[in-house]
Enzyme design. Structure first.
Site, PDB file in Angstrom:
ATOM      1  N   LYS A   1      46.762  26.852  50.505  1.00 56.39           N
ATOM      2  CA  LYS A   1      48.084  27.417  50.194  1.00 56.39           C
ATOM      3  C   LYS A   1      48.004  28.919  50.300  1.00 56.39           C
ATOM      4  O   LYS A   1      47.130  29.552  49.693  1.00 56.39           O
ATOM      5  CB  LYS A   1      48.503  27.013  48.765  1.00 56.39           C
ATOM      6  CG  LYS A   1      49.858  27.543  48.367  1.00 56.39           C
ATOM      7  CD  LYS A   1      50.971  26.584  48.708  1.00 56.39           C
ATOM      8  CE  LYS A   1      52.346  27.199  48.680  1.00 56.39           C
ATOM      9  NZ  LYS A   1      52.765  27.878  49.918  1.00 56.39           N
TER      10      LYS A   1
ATOM     11  N   GLN B   1      43.294  34.745  47.980  1.00 51.97           N
ATOM     12  CA  GLN B   1      44.230  33.669  47.618  1.00 51.97           C
ATOM     13  C   GLN B   1      43.556  32.545  46.832  1.00 51.97           C
ATOM     14  O   GLN B   1      44.164  31.949  45.946  1.00 51.97           O
ATOM     15  CB  GLN B   1      44.864  33.117  48.906  1.00 51.97           C
ATOM     16  CG  GLN B   1      46.126  32.335  48.682  1.00 51.97           C
ATOM     17  CD  GLN B   1      47.362  33.205  48.510  1.00 51.97           C
ATOM     18  OE1 GLN B   1      47.560  34.157  49.235  1.00 51.97           O
ATOM     19  NE2 GLN B   1      48.193  32.896  47.531  1.00 51.97           N
TER      20      GLN B   1
ATOM     21  N   LYS C   1      43.414  33.784  43.252  1.00 55.81           N
ATOM     22  CA  LYS C   1      44.777  33.911  42.710  1.00 55.81           C
ATOM     23  C   LYS C   1      45.329  32.530  42.371  1.00 55.81           C
ATOM     24  O   LYS C   1      45.854  32.301  41.283  1.00 55.81           O
ATOM     25  CB  LYS C   1      45.662  34.578  43.767  1.00 55.81           C
ATOM     26  CG  LYS C   1      47.085  34.786  43.359  1.00 55.81           C
ATOM     27  CD  LYS C   1      47.929  35.296  44.508  1.00 55.81           C
ATOM     28  CE  LYS C   1      47.290  36.494  45.202  1.00 55.81           C
ATOM     29  NZ  LYS C   1      48.207  37.215  46.065  1.00 55.81           N
TER      30      LYS C   1
ATOM     31  N   LYS D   1      45.435  31.481  54.389  1.00 54.69           N
ATOM     32  CA  LYS D   1      46.331  32.564  54.832  1.00 54.69           C
ATOM     33  C   LYS D   1      46.453  32.472  56.340  1.00 54.69           C
ATOM     34  O   LYS D   1      45.570  31.936  57.003  1.00 54.69           O
ATOM     35  CB  LYS D   1      45.746  33.930  54.444  1.00 54.69           C
ATOM     36  CG  LYS D   1      46.753  35.052  54.433  1.00 54.69           C
ATOM     37  CD  LYS D   1      47.598  35.051  53.166  1.00 54.69           C
ATOM     38  CE  LYS D   1      48.752  36.032  53.267  1.00 54.69           C
ATOM     39  NZ  LYS D   1      49.424  36.187  51.969  1.00 54.69           N
TER      40      LYS D   1
ATOM     41  N   GLY E   1      55.801  32.726  53.064  1.00 54.40           N
ATOM     42  CA  GLY E   1      56.015  34.045  53.656  1.00 54.40           C
ATOM     43  C   GLY E   1      55.002  35.076  53.191  1.00 54.40           C
ATOM     44  O   GLY E   1      54.161  34.814  52.332  1.00 54.40           O
ATOM     45  N   ASP E   2      55.047  36.225  53.781  1.00 52.63           N
ATOM     46  CA  ASP E   2      54.269  37.407  53.386  1.00 52.63           C
ATOM     47  C   ASP E   2      54.921  38.549  54.165  1.00 52.63           C
ATOM     48  O   ASP E   2      56.084  38.425  54.581  1.00 52.63           O
ATOM     49  CB  ASP E   2      52.777  37.229  53.743  1.00 52.63           C
ATOM     50  CG  ASP E   2      51.888  38.331  53.156  1.00 52.63           C
ATOM     51  OD1 ASP E   2      51.610  38.290  51.953  1.00 52.63           O
ATOM     52  OD2 ASP E   2      51.486  39.270  53.891  1.00 52.63           O
TER      53      ASP E   2
ATOM     54  N   THR F   1      57.648  36.910  43.014  1.00 58.80           N
ATOM     55  CA  THR F   1      56.475  37.800  42.987  1.00 58.80           C
ATOM     56  C   THR F   1      56.798  39.079  42.205  1.00 58.80           C
ATOM     57  O   THR F   1      56.021  39.515  41.346  1.00 58.80           O
ATOM     58  CB  THR F   1      55.994  38.125  44.409  1.00 58.80           C
ATOM     59  OG1 THR F   1      55.861  36.904  45.125  1.00 58.80           O
ATOM     60  CG2 THR F   1      54.659  38.847  44.392  1.00 58.80           C
TER      61      THR F   1
ATOM     62  N   ASN G   1      60.255  42.292  49.890  1.00 60.12           N
ATOM     63  CA  ASN G   1      60.514  41.239  48.908  1.00 60.12           C
ATOM     64  C   ASN G   1      59.923  41.549  47.541  1.00 60.12           C
ATOM     65  O   ASN G   1      60.610  41.468  46.519  1.00 60.12           O
ATOM     66  CB  ASN G   1      59.986  39.909  49.460  1.00 60.12           C
ATOM     67  CG  ASN G   1      60.094  38.795  48.452  1.00 60.12           C
ATOM     68  OD1 ASN G   1      59.137  38.489  47.756  1.00 60.12           O
ATOM     69  ND2 ASN G   1      61.280  38.221  48.322  1.00 60.12           N
TER      70      ASN G   1
ATOM     71  N   SER H   1      55.946  28.971  44.452  1.00 61.18           N
ATOM     72  CA  SER H   1      55.836  28.119  45.644  1.00 61.18           C
ATOM     73  C   SER H   1      55.331  26.736  45.247  1.00 61.18           C
ATOM     74  O   SER H   1      55.795  25.718  45.769  1.00 61.18           O
ATOM     75  CB  SER H   1      54.858  28.735  46.652  1.00 61.18           C
ATOM     76  OG  SER H   1      55.510  29.697  47.453  1.00 61.18           O
TER      77      SER H   1
HETATM   78  P1  NDP Z   1      57.839  42.650  53.146  1.00 64.18           P
HETATM   79  O1  NDP Z   1      57.597  42.507  54.594  1.00 64.18           O
HETATM   80  O2  NDP Z   1      59.035  42.014  52.544  1.00 64.18           O
HETATM   81  O3  NDP Z   1      57.848  44.190  52.734  1.00 64.18           O
HETATM   82  C1  NDP Z   1      56.772  45.024  52.951  1.00 64.18           C
HETATM   83  C2  NDP Z   1      57.163  46.418  52.555  1.00 64.18           C
HETATM   84  O4  NDP Z   1      56.018  47.260  52.584  1.00 64.18           O
HETATM   85  C3  NDP Z   1      58.168  47.053  53.484  1.00 64.18           C
HETATM   86  O5  NDP Z   1      58.995  47.913  52.757  1.00 64.18           O
HETATM   87  C4  NDP Z   1      57.284  47.831  54.450  1.00 64.18           C
HETATM   88  O6  NDP Z   1      57.917  48.920  55.093  1.00 64.18           O
HETATM   89  C5  NDP Z   1      56.213  48.331  53.511  1.00 64.18           C
HETATM   90  N1  NDP Z   1      54.976  48.580  54.249  1.00 64.18           N
HETATM   91  C6  NDP Z   1      54.317  47.736  55.063  1.00 64.18           C
HETATM   92  N2  NDP Z   1      53.225  48.320  55.585  1.00 64.18           N
HETATM   93  C7  NDP Z   1      53.210  49.569  55.072  1.00 64.18           C
HETATM   94  C8  NDP Z   1      52.342  50.666  55.222  1.00 64.18           C
HETATM   95  N3  NDP Z   1      51.268  50.597  56.006  1.00 64.18           N
HETATM   96  N4  NDP Z   1      52.626  51.799  54.520  1.00 64.18           N
HETATM   97  C9  NDP Z   1      53.716  51.868  53.706  1.00 64.18           C
HETATM   98  N5  NDP Z   1      54.576  50.858  53.559  1.00 64.18           N
HETATM   99  C10 NDP Z   1      54.326  49.734  54.224  1.00 64.18           C
HETATM  100  O7  NDP Z   1      56.508  42.099  52.440  1.00 64.18           O
HETATM  101  P2  NDP Z   1      56.306  41.580  50.957  1.00 64.18           P
HETATM  102  O8  NDP Z   1      57.124  42.370  50.023  1.00 64.18           O
HETATM  103  O9  NDP Z   1      56.446  40.119  50.979  1.00 64.18           O
HETATM  104  O10 NDP Z   1      54.750  41.879  50.739  1.00 64.18           O
HETATM  105  C11 NDP Z   1      54.282  43.134  50.250  1.00 64.18           C
HETATM  106  C12 NDP Z   1      52.882  42.974  49.715  1.00 64.18           C
HETATM  107  O11 NDP Z   1      52.889  41.983  48.666  1.00 64.18           O
HETATM  108  C13 NDP Z   1      51.830  42.473  50.711  1.00 64.18           C
HETATM  109  O12 NDP Z   1      50.583  43.034  50.383  1.00 64.18           O
HETATM  110  C14 NDP Z   1      51.790  40.971  50.456  1.00 64.18           C
HETATM  111  O13 NDP Z   1      50.570  40.401  50.868  1.00 64.18           O
HETATM  112  C15 NDP Z   1      51.931  40.971  48.944  1.00 64.18           C
HETATM  113  N6  NDP Z   1      52.399  39.712  48.371  1.00 64.18           N
HETATM  114  C16 NDP Z   1      53.588  39.156  48.745  1.00 64.18           C
HETATM  115  C17 NDP Z   1      54.021  37.988  48.153  1.00 64.18           C
HETATM  116  C18 NDP Z   1      55.346  37.415  48.453  1.00 64.18           C
HETATM  117  O14 NDP Z   1      55.724  36.443  47.776  1.00 64.18           O
HETATM  118  N7  NDP Z   1      56.117  37.935  49.392  1.00 64.18           N
HETATM  119  C19 NDP Z   1      53.177  37.257  47.200  1.00 64.18           C
HETATM  120  C20 NDP Z   1      51.983  37.980  46.795  1.00 64.18           C
HETATM  121  C21 NDP Z   1      51.616  39.136  47.396  1.00 64.18           C
HETATM  122  P3  NDP Z   1      58.432  48.795  56.622  1.00 64.18           P
HETATM  123  O15 NDP Z   1      59.708  48.020  56.533  1.00 64.18           O
HETATM  124  O16 NDP Z   1      58.570  50.173  57.065  1.00 64.18           O
HETATM  125  O17 NDP Z   1      57.351  48.039  57.359  1.00 64.18           O
END
Ligand code: NDP
Length: 460
Positions: free
Chosen positions: A100, A121, A124, A136, A175-176, A220, A252, A392
């Site tokens: 997962k 993961q 976690k 992943k 998603g991620d 999250t 997200n 999830s």
């Molecule tokens: P999204 O794609 O929804 O959002 C990612 C955000 O981070 C965007 O605002 C993006 O900006 C920014 N970003 C990405 N890369 C960079 C960078 N190099 N420098 C600065 N900003 C950056 O992803 P999520 O919110 O889903 O995921 C964010 C983090 O949370 C990840 O590490 C993910 O693995 C982790 N996570 C997510 C979960 C989930 O349920 N979604 C669960 C657990 C962990 P831009 O639009 O400019 O790319």
């Protein structure tokens, strides 16, 4: 990640040997090695007291994925050109349930990043207390700037290969980064078409109209804030109310962390994307951020079109400008290694009291150690952002039961899970005299459970 009193102690020989071998075998995978080193060094007290782990090669097996699948993803863009991306699925561990973990679509995706995320993961998912293994996947395809049609064609091609490796009892993606509701919809549609059956539990983060769970979108970010609430309460009975908060990212995780923090009375003053950050001392207008990011898929800079009194600071170098802003609580919710040592020093200089890792591995090991040394509370990603995967798993249960829970029911379950996760981290840290080092606590609590399951299942 040792306590001060353990500094200078020589490393457990078994641990040292496994670390060296892992480094030698995976020399070109820095993120993966970073994740392994962080976990292994922090569980040393457990290894010291369990010699049977060496006899059973627990660590050697823990760091070797059960399976890595890579595949070609050809698709045709709007200009009629054929593009070839690379797809991945790392099926890391099925010790306590089906693999997962999410799918990440981003230009930076490579095997090292997939393995680090898959490895994290496992731990976690064990912390959630739910029956889910660790995996992943993703691709170096970047949905940013692509039309809906291009994203759909890519997702269909990606799933045409992935479908032979997944299933509701085998491996359940979600998603991620770069994979949100739109992508999950296209992926599920293609899976269903190929399988000729409605296996709703094959992917999570689905839309509400076709088998998704309420609260999954928020989970999250909300879960992160529930964890922070518990951590602050356990340390001086403090609360989020009235605290200044900065949140990197505006995806997200960041959006729903902001929403919940505001509900608890915190003043969220800054958010960012990969181009820059906005600072609004009056408090972030989260409805506007949602409109820009979730509806228009725009840039955070556009916030100033509605709030010209806010400031926009462009990213110019490797130190994200958001961490130069004075804050009580910093929530890195964008990506791995986003908090440099220089940023960490600035945060401490500005009086930060707590860090909550919404993103996976946003702080390199030395940065985490620095925060802990300075007495800053750290909510580690494995624990603090586990609310997404936990919800999830609740989605999977609802799919199996063919029964859907209310928003309040799922939210309450999520909250209870986050309280339990915090308690597990705290208990494990206390057991090994690690004070409020929840980073080590999270690793120890989850590792202990996994090691027990591994030994019970024999050499497989
Ligand atoms: P999204 O794609 O929804 O959002 C990612 C955000 O981070 C965007 O605002 C993006 O900006 C920014 N970003 C990405 N890369 C960079 C960078 N190099 N420098 C600065 N900003 C950056 O992803 P999520 O919110 O889903 O995921 C964010 C983090 O949370 C990840 O590490 C993910 O693995 C982790 N996570 C997510 C979960 C989930 O349920 N979604 C669960 C657990 C962990 P831009 O639009 O400019 O790319």
């Amino acid at each position: 990640m040792l306590n001060g009193k353990d500094k200078g102690k020589t490393m457990n020989e078994y641990l040292k040997k496994v670390l060296e071998n892992t480094k030698a075998k995976n020399i070109h995978e820095p993120e993966y090695l970073q994740a392994v080193e962080e976990v292994l060094t922090s569980i040393e007290p457990v290894i010291d007291s369990h010699p049977e782990f060496e006899t059973n090669a627990v660590l050697e097996r823990m760091v070797e994925p059960e399976r890595i699948i890579t595949f070609r993803v050809p698709w045709i863009n709007d200009e009629g050109k054929t593009i070839v991306n690379r797809g991945y699925r790392v099926q890391f561990s099925s010790l306590i349930g089906p693999y997962k973990g999410g799918l990440r679509f981003d230009h930076s995706v490579n095997q090292s990043i997939m393995k680090f995320l898959g490895f994290e993961q496992i731990f976690k998912n064990a912390l959630t207390g739910l029956p889910i293994g660790g995996g992943k996947g993703g691709s170096d395809f970047d949905p940013k700037g692509k039309s809906d049609r291009e994203v759909m064609h890519f997702c269909q091609s990606f799933m045409t290969e992935l479908q032979r490796h997944i299933g509701p009892d085998v491996d359940v993606p979600a998603g991620d980064i770069g994979v949100g509701a739109r992508e999950v919809g296209y992926l599920f549609g293609q899976y269903k078409r190929i399988k000729n059956g409605y296996e709703g539990g094959v992917i999570t983060g689905k839309g509400l109209s076709y088998g998704g769970s309420l609260v999954r979108t928020e989970a999250t970010g909300y879960g992160l804030i529930y964890f922070m609430r518990e951590m602050l309460k356990a340390n001086g009975n403090r609360s989020l109310a009235g605290k200044t908060v900065t949140i990197s990212g505006s995806g997200n995780v960041a959006i729903y962390a902001c929403e919940k923090a505001q509900q608890y009375g915190a003043n969220v003053v800054a958010m960012s994307d990969s181009s820059g950050c906005i600072y609004d001392k009056n408090g972030i207008d989260i409805a506007l951020i949602k409109q820009i990011k979730e509806v228009e898929r725009g840039r955070i800079k556009e916030y100033l079109n509605v709030h010209p009194e806010a400031q926009y600071i462009e990213c110019t170098d490797e130190n994200s400008p958001i961490w130069t802003i004075k804050t009580d609580i910093a929530l890195p919710c964008a990506t791995q290694n986003e908090v440099s040592m220089q940023s960490a020093q600035k945060l401490v200089e500005n009086g930060v009291i707590a860090i909550g890792e919404g993103a996976n591995m946003p702080c390199p090991k030395e940065v985490t150690e620095y925060f802990l040394e300075k007495g800053v509370l750290v909510g580690p990603a494995k624990a603090a952002n586990a609310g997404g995967v936990a919800t999830s798993a609740i989605e999977m249960s609802q799919n199996s039961m063919r029964y859907y829970m209310t928003f309040e029911e799922v939210d309450k379950e999520l909250d209870d899970i986050m309280v339990n996760i915090f308690n597990s981290c705290q208990k494990a840290a206390e057991k090994y005299n690690l004070g409020n080092n929840y980073v080590a606590g999270a690793n120890i609590a989850s590792f202990s459970k996994l090691a027990e399951a591994m030994i019970a299942q024999g050499i497989v």
